[in-house]
Write an enzyme that holds these catalytic residues in place. Structure first.
Site, PDB file in Angstrom:
ATOM      1  N   PRO A 262       0.796  -1.249   0.000  1.00 51.63           N
ATOM      2  CA  PRO A 262       0.000   0.000   0.000  1.00 51.63           C
ATOM      3  C   PRO A 262       0.817   1.283   0.000  1.00 51.63           C
ATOM      4  CG  PRO A 262       0.079  -0.900   2.206  1.00 51.63           C
ATOM      5  CD  PRO A 262       0.810  -1.884   1.341  1.00 51.63           C
ATOM      6  N   CYS A 263       1.431   1.572  -1.129  1.00 48.77           N
ATOM      7  CA  CYS A 263       2.199   2.811  -1.228  1.00 48.77           C
ATOM      8  C   CYS A 263       1.301   4.037  -1.096  1.00 48.77           C
ATOM      9  CB  CYS A 263       2.982   2.849  -2.532  1.00 48.77           C
ATOM     10  SG  CYS A 263       2.023   2.457  -4.012  1.00 48.77           S
ATOM     11  N   HIS A 264      -0.003   3.857  -1.276  1.00 42.27           N
ATOM     12  CA  HIS A 264      -0.924   4.978  -1.117  1.00 42.27           C
ATOM     13  C   HIS A 264      -1.058   5.411   0.348  1.00 42.27           C
ATOM     14  CE1 HIS A 264      -3.189   1.168  -1.048  1.00 42.27           C
ATOM     15  NE2 HIS A 264      -3.998   1.749  -0.169  1.00 42.27           N
TER      16      HIS A 264
END
Length: 294
Positions: A262-264
């Site tokens: 989850p780079c977001h």
């Protein structure tokens, strides 16, 4: 046969879920991004899209699990304060971005991961066979890339951008052998995009292909808990490189397994959403979808 011809042959059916649902949702999210301060009504949004309010409500709710009004409430400043206050991050004036920094998290995927050795990464994919296929997803067309060891890549493309999306991913491992194999990748797509398939008894296997530094950053992303957000400097501290915030940001941007890793969830020092490789609208769509599934 060229890659473009191969992709065209593989797309014999519409791979966008529920017809034009994602395009409708994308337009709604873009409107909310621009006009969130005006709190646009369902009727106002429907009128702009040329749809009836009832039709739009059903479409959006079926896709996201939230009504447009609930989605808008999830990205208000008050919600942002509740989420980011736990991390003591400074607030931005743009409440939309802040509000979406924490409503959901894909720990429910029960991801298990391994990393390729530094030698394997330095070979830039030499000797590695990567199978790929395009599949329906809630966020447009998903390019799923796998090795014998697990999911290695996940990217997204709008209609007409399939070749550019593939090229973007393939240049990360330019010496690999790429084979289109939709039958092999479909099971991974089902695991990722269907919450009923998220199970601790059947964890999703991913393989991280990158430098040692990148892998440490990506592993840190996997540890972000439900409803939390972290800054690049937080990650730098965690991996023992406190002065490497800029390098951390670059590594986050190179994350090859979007959505699952989850780079977001990583923010700039100010608390800002600092871009997303596959587009901010898609990033917001992901976060809103997670909020509806959480």
């Amino acid at each position: 046969m060229t890659l473009a011809q191969q992709i065209d042959l593989s797309r014999t059916t519409d791979i966008t879920p529920d017809g034009t649902d994602y395009d409708t949702v994308r337009q709604v999210i873009e409107m909310l991004t621009l006009d969130y301060q005006r709190q646009p009504s369902l009727e106002m949004i429907a009128d702009r899209l040329g749809q009836s309010p009832t039709q739009l409500q059903k479409t959006f709710t079926r896709w996201a699990g939230l009504s447009p009004k609930a989605f808008l409430q999830a990205v208000t400043l008050d919600h942002a304060k509740r989420l980011l206050g736990r991390e003591e991050l400074p607030l931005l004036e743009t409440s939309f971005e802040l509000g979406l920094s924490g409503p959901g998290r894909l720990h429910d995927l029960f991801v298990t991961h391994e990393a390729m050795s530094p030698g394997e990464w330095k070979a830039r994919g030499a000797g590695l066979s990567i199978r790929y296929g395009y599949h329906p997803s809630p966020f447009g067309q998903a390019l799923v890339m796998i090795t014998d060891r697990g999911l290695a890549g996940l990217a997204f493309a709008d209609t007409g951008d399939e070749v550019a999306c593939f090229d973007d991913m393939a240049k990360r491992w330019p010496n690999a052998n790429y084979v289109e194999d939709i039958e092999a990748t479909v099971a991974y797509a089902a695991r990722v995009f269907h919450p009923e398939r998220w199970s601790a008894e059947e964890p999703l296997r991913v393989v991280l292909i990158g430098s040692d530094f990148q892998i440490r950053v990506w592993e840190s992303l996997l540890e972000i808990p439900l409803g939390k957000a972290v800054t690049y400097s937080d990650i730098a501290q965690k991996i023992g490189q406190p002065t490497a915030s800029r390098a951390v940001g670059a590594a986050v941007g190179r994350n090859p397994i979007s959505f699952v890793v989850p780079c977001h969830r990583a923010l700039g020092k100010s608390g800002a959403l600092t871009g997303y490789h596959w587009g901010l609208t898609r990033k917001r769509a992901m976060l809103g979808w997670e909020a509806g599934k959480g």
